[in-house]
Design a protein around this motif. Structure first.
Motif, PDB file in Angstrom:
ATOM      1  N   GLU A   1       1.035  -1.356   0.195  1.00 30.21           N
ATOM      2  CA  GLU A   1       0.059  -0.062  -0.026  1.00 30.21           C
ATOM      3  C   GLU A   1       1.001   1.174  -0.171  1.00 30.21           C
ATOM      4  O   GLU A   1       1.677   1.467   0.963  1.00 30.21           O
ATOM      5  CB  GLU A   1      -1.024  -0.145   1.297  1.00 30.21           C
ATOM      6  CG  GLU A   1      -1.820   1.144   1.232  1.00 30.21           C
ATOM      7  CD  GLU A   1      -2.967   0.952   2.437  1.00 30.21           C
ATOM      8  OE1 GLU A   1      -3.569   1.847   2.512  1.00 30.21           O
ATOM      9  OE2 GLU A   1      -2.691  -0.013   3.126  1.00 30.21           O
ATOM     10  N   HIS A   2       0.917   1.849  -1.029  1.00 27.71           N
ATOM     11  CA  HIS A   2       1.722   2.880  -1.197  1.00 27.71           C
ATOM     12  C   HIS A   2       1.441   4.281  -0.500  1.00 27.71           C
ATOM     13  O   HIS A   2      -0.033   4.669  -0.428  1.00 27.71           O
ATOM     14  CB  HIS A   2       1.838   3.597  -2.619  1.00 27.71           C
ATOM     15  CG  HIS A   2       2.610   2.541  -3.519  1.00 27.71           C
ATOM     16  ND1 HIS A   2       4.159   2.167  -3.327  1.00 27.71           N
ATOM     17  CD2 HIS A   2       2.146   1.618  -4.333  1.00 27.71           C
ATOM     18  CE1 HIS A   2       4.365   1.130  -3.959  1.00 27.71           C
ATOM     19  NE2 HIS A   2       3.504   0.901  -4.769  1.00 27.71           N
ATOM     20  N   SER A   3       1.971   4.908   0.292  1.00 25.65           N
ATOM     21  CA  SER A   3       1.738   6.269   1.066  1.00 25.65           C
ATOM     22  C   SER A   3       1.536   7.337   0.260  1.00 25.65           C
ATOM     23  O   SER A   3       2.400   7.520  -0.659  1.00 25.65           O
ATOM     24  CB  SER A   3       2.803   6.351   2.018  1.00 25.65           C
ATOM     25  OG  SER A   3       2.571   7.621   2.794  1.00 25.65           O
TER      26      SER A   3
ATOM     27  N   ASP B   1       1.645  10.268   0.804  1.00 26.74           N
ATOM     28  CA  ASP B   1       2.702  11.378   1.372  1.00 26.74           C
ATOM     29  C   ASP B   1       4.061  10.720   1.363  1.00 26.74           C
ATOM     30  O   ASP B   1       4.337   9.929   1.993  1.00 26.74           O
ATOM     31  CB  ASP B   1       2.114  11.937   2.778  1.00 26.74           C
ATOM     32  CG  ASP B   1       3.354  13.075   3.241  1.00 26.74           C
ATOM     33  OD1 ASP B   1       4.396  12.983   2.873  1.00 26.74           O
ATOM     34  OD2 ASP B   1       2.797  13.528   4.276  1.00 26.74           O
TER      35      ASP B   1
ATOM     36  N   TYR C   1       5.972   9.481   4.651  1.00 22.77           N
ATOM     37  CA  TYR C   1       5.892   8.270   5.264  1.00 22.77           C
ATOM     38  C   TYR C   1       6.243   7.054   4.396  1.00 22.77           C
ATOM     39  O   TYR C   1       6.328   7.046   3.101  1.00 22.77           O
ATOM     40  CB  TYR C   1       4.425   8.049   5.532  1.00 22.77           C
ATOM     41  CG  TYR C   1       4.043   9.081   6.553  1.00 22.77           C
ATOM     42  CD1 TYR C   1       4.192   8.756   7.930  1.00 22.77           C
ATOM     43  CD2 TYR C   1       3.217  10.146   6.112  1.00 22.77           C
ATOM     44  CE1 TYR C   1       3.945   9.854   8.935  1.00 22.77           C
ATOM     45  CE2 TYR C   1       3.141  11.188   7.278  1.00 22.77           C
ATOM     46  CZ  TYR C   1       3.349  11.108   8.548  1.00 22.77           C
ATOM     47  OH  TYR C   1       2.868  11.919   9.401  1.00 22.77           O
TER      48      TYR C   1
ATOM     49  N   ASP D   1       5.940   3.222   2.555  1.00 19.64           N
ATOM     50  CA  ASP D   1       4.990   2.206   1.930  1.00 19.64           C
ATOM     51  C   ASP D   1       4.671   0.989   2.875  1.00 19.64           C
ATOM     52  O   ASP D   1       5.416   0.850   3.767  1.00 19.64           O
ATOM     53  CB  ASP D   1       5.251   1.732   0.643  1.00 19.64           C
ATOM     54  CG  ASP D   1       5.524   2.595  -0.379  1.00 19.64           C
ATOM     55  OD1 ASP D   1       5.060   3.764  -0.330  1.00 19.64           O
ATOM     56  OD2 ASP D   1       5.876   2.461  -1.604  1.00 19.64           O
ATOM     57  N   ASN D   2       3.501   0.699   3.076  1.00 19.46           N
ATOM     58  CA  ASN D   2       2.958  -0.419   3.982  1.00 19.46           C
ATOM     59  C   ASN D   2       2.951  -1.984   3.222  1.00 19.46           C
ATOM     60  O   ASN D   2       2.390  -1.806   2.324  1.00 19.46           O
ATOM     61  CB  ASN D   2       1.751   0.053   4.604  1.00 19.46           C
ATOM     62  CG  ASN D   2       1.439  -0.877   5.639  1.00 19.46           C
ATOM     63  OD1 ASN D   2       2.081  -1.643   6.384  1.00 19.46           O
ATOM     64  ND2 ASN D   2       0.138  -1.236   5.817  1.00 19.46           N
TER      65      ASN D   2
END
Length: 62
Positions: free
Chosen positions: A28-30, A32, A35, A37-38
């Protein structure tokens, strides 16, 4: 060694040679850049795999 089925640039199904399980992995790309990516990995057991296959068969008349 692993087997991968790429779904999109950031989502794939992965099976490692030593495992009988499959995982759904995605990033999941941030929005912003401050921060990071997740990255997420979800293990799919046999029961869930059967539900996914049943749904795909129904939707696509396979």
């Amino acid at each position: 060694m692993k087997e991968e089925l790429k779904i999109t640039e950031t989502c794939k199904l992965v099976r490692y040679e030593y495992s009988k399980e499959v995982s759904l992995e995605y990033v999941e790309h941030s929005p912003d850049s401050w921060y990071s990516d997740n990255e997420t990995s979800i293990d799919l057991d046999k029961a869930m795999a059967e539900k996914i296959v049943t749904m795909l068969r129904k939707v696509y008349s396979i």
